[in-house]
Design a protein around this motif. Sequence first.
Motif, PDB file in Angstrom:
ATOM      1  N   HIS B  29       0.848  -1.192   0.000  1.00  0.00           N
ATOM      2  CA  HIS B  29       0.000   0.000   0.000  1.00  0.00           C
ATOM      3  C   HIS B  29       0.886   1.244   0.000  1.00  0.00           C
ATOM      4  O   HIS B  29       0.653   2.197  -0.744  1.00  0.00           O
ATOM      5  CB  HIS B  29      -0.914  -0.029   1.230  1.00  0.00           C
ATOM      6  CG  HIS B  29      -1.879   1.110   1.310  1.00  0.00           C
ATOM      7  ND1 HIS B  29      -2.885   1.152   2.249  1.00  0.00           N
ATOM      8  CD2 HIS B  29      -1.989   2.265   0.605  1.00  0.00           C
ATOM      9  CE1 HIS B  29      -3.576   2.264   2.100  1.00  0.00           C
ATOM     10  NE2 HIS B  29      -3.043   2.964   1.109  1.00  0.00           N
ATOM     11  N   GLY B  30       1.900   1.218   0.823  1.00  0.00           N
ATOM     12  CA  GLY B  30       2.815   2.357   0.880  1.00  0.00           C
ATOM     13  C   GLY B  30       3.560   2.563  -0.434  1.00  0.00           C
ATOM     14  O   GLY B  30       3.775   3.693  -0.869  1.00  0.00           O
ATOM     15  N   THR B  32       2.579   1.747  -3.501  1.00  0.00           N
ATOM     16  CA  THR B  32       1.724   2.163  -4.617  1.00  0.00           C
ATOM     17  C   THR B  32       0.969   3.455  -4.315  1.00  0.00           C
ATOM     18  O   THR B  32       0.561   4.152  -5.232  1.00  0.00           O
ATOM     19  CB  THR B  32       0.684   1.077  -4.947  1.00  0.00           C
ATOM     20  OG1 THR B  32      -0.126   0.841  -3.792  1.00  0.00           O
ATOM     21  CG2 THR B  32       1.372  -0.215  -5.366  1.00  0.00           C
ATOM     22  N   GLY B  33       0.746   3.719  -3.045  1.00  0.00           N
ATOM     23  CA  GLY B  33       0.044   4.940  -2.672  1.00  0.00           C
ATOM     24  C   GLY B  33      -1.457   4.769  -2.539  1.00  0.00           C
ATOM     25  O   GLY B  33      -2.128   5.669  -2.040  1.00  0.00           O
ATOM     26  N   THR B  34      -1.986   3.648  -2.979  1.00  0.00           N
ATOM     27  CA  THR B  34      -3.426   3.416  -2.812  1.00  0.00           C
ATOM     28  C   THR B  34      -3.650   1.981  -2.335  1.00  0.00           C
ATOM     29  O   THR B  34      -2.865   1.085  -2.647  1.00  0.00           O
ATOM     30  CB  THR B  34      -4.226   3.611  -4.123  1.00  0.00           C
ATOM     31  OG1 THR B  34      -3.926   2.539  -5.016  1.00  0.00           O
ATOM     32  CG2 THR B  34      -3.891   4.936  -4.784  1.00  0.00           C
ATOM     33  N   ARG B 115      -3.648  10.753   2.437  1.00  0.00           N
ATOM     34  CA  ARG B 115      -3.971   9.785   1.390  1.00  0.00           C
ATOM     35  C   ARG B 115      -3.684  10.379   0.005  1.00  0.00           C
ATOM     36  O   ARG B 115      -3.068   9.737  -0.855  1.00  0.00           O
ATOM     37  CB  ARG B 115      -5.459   9.414   1.519  1.00  0.00           C
ATOM     38  CG  ARG B 115      -5.802   8.032   1.048  1.00  0.00           C
ATOM     39  CD  ARG B 115      -7.207   7.639   1.495  1.00  0.00           C
ATOM     40  NE  ARG B 115      -7.250   7.254   2.901  1.00  0.00           N
ATOM     41  CZ  ARG B 115      -8.014   7.829   3.809  1.00  0.00           C
ATOM     42  NH1 ARG B 115      -8.820   8.822   3.505  1.00  0.00           N
ATOM     43  NH2 ARG B 115      -7.981   7.413   5.066  1.00  0.00           N
ATOM     44  N   LEU B 118       0.136  10.698  -0.498  1.00  0.00           N
ATOM     45  CA  LEU B 118       0.822   9.444  -0.817  1.00  0.00           C
ATOM     46  C   LEU B 118       0.578   9.050  -2.280  1.00  0.00           C
ATOM     47  O   LEU B 118       1.476   8.536  -2.948  1.00  0.00           O
ATOM     48  CB  LEU B 118       0.347   8.327   0.115  1.00  0.00           C
ATOM     49  CG  LEU B 118       0.762   8.479   1.575  1.00  0.00           C
ATOM     50  CD1 LEU B 118       0.190   7.342   2.409  1.00  0.00           C
ATOM     51  CD2 LEU B 118       2.279   8.511   1.718  1.00  0.00           C
ATOM     52  N   ALA B 119      -0.632   9.316  -2.741  1.00  0.00           N
ATOM     53  CA  ALA B 119      -0.915   8.999  -4.147  1.00  0.00           C
ATOM     54  C   ALA B 119      -0.152   9.926  -5.075  1.00  0.00           C
ATOM     55  O   ALA B 119       0.185   9.555  -6.204  1.00  0.00           O
ATOM     56  CB  ALA B 119      -2.420   9.097  -4.396  1.00  0.00           C
ATOM     57  N   LEU B 121       2.842  11.387  -4.390  1.00  0.00           N
ATOM     58  CA  LEU B 121       4.300  11.276  -4.287  1.00  0.00           C
ATOM     59  C   LEU B 121       4.861  10.500  -5.468  1.00  0.00           C
ATOM     60  O   LEU B 121       4.210   9.592  -6.000  1.00  0.00           O
ATOM     61  CB  LEU B 121       4.687  10.530  -3.004  1.00  0.00           C
ATOM     62  CG  LEU B 121       4.552  11.259  -1.674  1.00  0.00           C
ATOM     63  CD1 LEU B 121       4.972  10.322  -0.539  1.00  0.00           C
ATOM     64  CD2 LEU B 121       5.393  12.511  -1.641  1.00  0.00           C
ATOM     65  N   ARG B 126       7.817   7.544  -2.318  1.00  0.00           N
ATOM     66  CA  ARG B 126       6.957   6.592  -1.595  1.00  0.00           C
ATOM     67  C   ARG B 126       7.771   5.429  -1.043  1.00  0.00           C
ATOM     68  O   ARG B 126       7.485   4.916   0.038  1.00  0.00           O
ATOM     69  CB  ARG B 126       5.855   6.067  -2.517  1.00  0.00           C
ATOM     70  CG  ARG B 126       4.607   6.922  -2.549  1.00  0.00           C
ATOM     71  CD  ARG B 126       3.408   6.133  -3.056  1.00  0.00           C
ATOM     72  NE  ARG B 126       3.616   5.611  -4.380  1.00  0.00           N
ATOM     73  CZ  ARG B 126       3.258   6.226  -5.498  1.00  0.00           C
ATOM     74  NH1 ARG B 126       2.668   7.400  -5.436  1.00  0.00           N
ATOM     75  NH2 ARG B 126       3.480   5.673  -6.670  1.00  0.00           N
ATOM     76  N   VAL B 164       4.057  15.659   2.065  1.00  0.00           N
ATOM     77  CA  VAL B 164       2.886  15.205   2.830  1.00  0.00           C
ATOM     78  C   VAL B 164       2.397  16.347   3.717  1.00  0.00           C
ATOM     79  O   VAL B 164       1.195  16.622   3.813  1.00  0.00           O
ATOM     80  CB  VAL B 164       3.231  13.968   3.678  1.00  0.00           C
ATOM     81  CG1 VAL B 164       2.060  13.605   4.596  1.00  0.00           C
ATOM     82  CG2 VAL B 164       3.582  12.784   2.781  1.00  0.00           C
TER      83      VAL B 164
END
Lengths: 242, 178
Positions: B29-30, B32-34, B115, B118-119, B121, B126, B164
Amino acid sequence: MTATDEQITAWLDGALAAEEASLMEALMDGSPVLAARAARLRHIDELVRRTVPLEDSLPAELLARLGLPAPAQPDAEPDNRAAVIDLAAARAVRAEARSAHVGWGGRRALLRITAFTGGWRVAAQLLLVLGLGVSAIHWLNRPASDPGPAPVDPAYHALADAPSLGAVANESANAVMLFAEPGDAAGARAIAASVGAQIVGEQTRGGVWRLKIDPAQRDRVLAELRGLPQVRMAEPIEGATP
Amino acid sequence: MSGAEDPLAKEHVSSRLIAFLPRLRRFCHGLTGTADQGDDLLQATFERALSRIDQWEAGTNLENWVFRLARNLNIDRIRAQQVRGIPVDIEEAHGLAGEDELARLEFRSDLDAVRAALAALTPDLREVMAVVVLEGKSYREAADLLEIPIGTVMSRLSRARKLVEAHVNRSPEREVAA
């Protein structure tokens, strides 16, 4: 002297040498602005961890995608039969599903069996737990005019149609086979060889053998395997390199 | 010498992999960002790990080996989707279009802001966030895992946190933990 964000983050991450860390702490003591900055960056980290949390377990749907069984539900209605579902029970469910005309939409969500799942019994359990029959998988999609080489238990087609069969497959396998009765490797190899297939690797815990078959001959070979009385299932691995 | 040549060893390693799945899921998850893409990456990584379990070297860190698989698969995924594009200096980009873009954004909460951050970045930022902030690895471990110098870990981490934070500053909460 002041500190950069890079130094502050390194201090927060415990990445500074002892002497540098002491210096940073001394700077913090003398600078509320610097201390606030460090606290702010620590807060940002905490927000990131809350946004991407570490869960205790994976949801059942994701486990199914990985070909793993969902853990037992401690609060569920106790029903020991669920743990020992046999093929007769599975067939009953499949018959029900056949009458209900379960289509392809439910097919891919089903039975993604891997070497870890405990094999066929888990497959049957998943069928029941998910409430989705798979009997129609074969019968609903086979042309009516095509009787096939032999009556085949359709659920086994679902077993081999699992999208996550990468867990069962390996780099070279392009099909899987399951026997009606447990057998040894020598027997499996002999049967595979008799139709021009090759066993790849070892039997999974679920009893599945991986096969490498000439792509041009795969349909024929699998049809021949299905016609053998000792073969319960023989199916291609979708997405595998043929 | 591989670490899982016999069936018992394979089964043991497989059990370790399964026990490791929650952390791997968070890591993916971290990366890919999602969450959705992370689960797709988790599935691909798990299957890759099983298919290449013979290649893991006994005595080395199994988790780091899986993390590397995940990272490589993510790089492949990004290349396949052609989302990496032309390398851009992140500070320059952030200072120009990034601020303008952020000025138009409002988030319902800090978590929404994170959220989105992160998407947004870049994948290399990431990665360091996932390895250091989520996994808690040291800079040395992160450098080894990501095959970059420690100094690069530090600078990327600092940039990632700033980005962020810039998103969080657009959140109505805007609390300063001081």
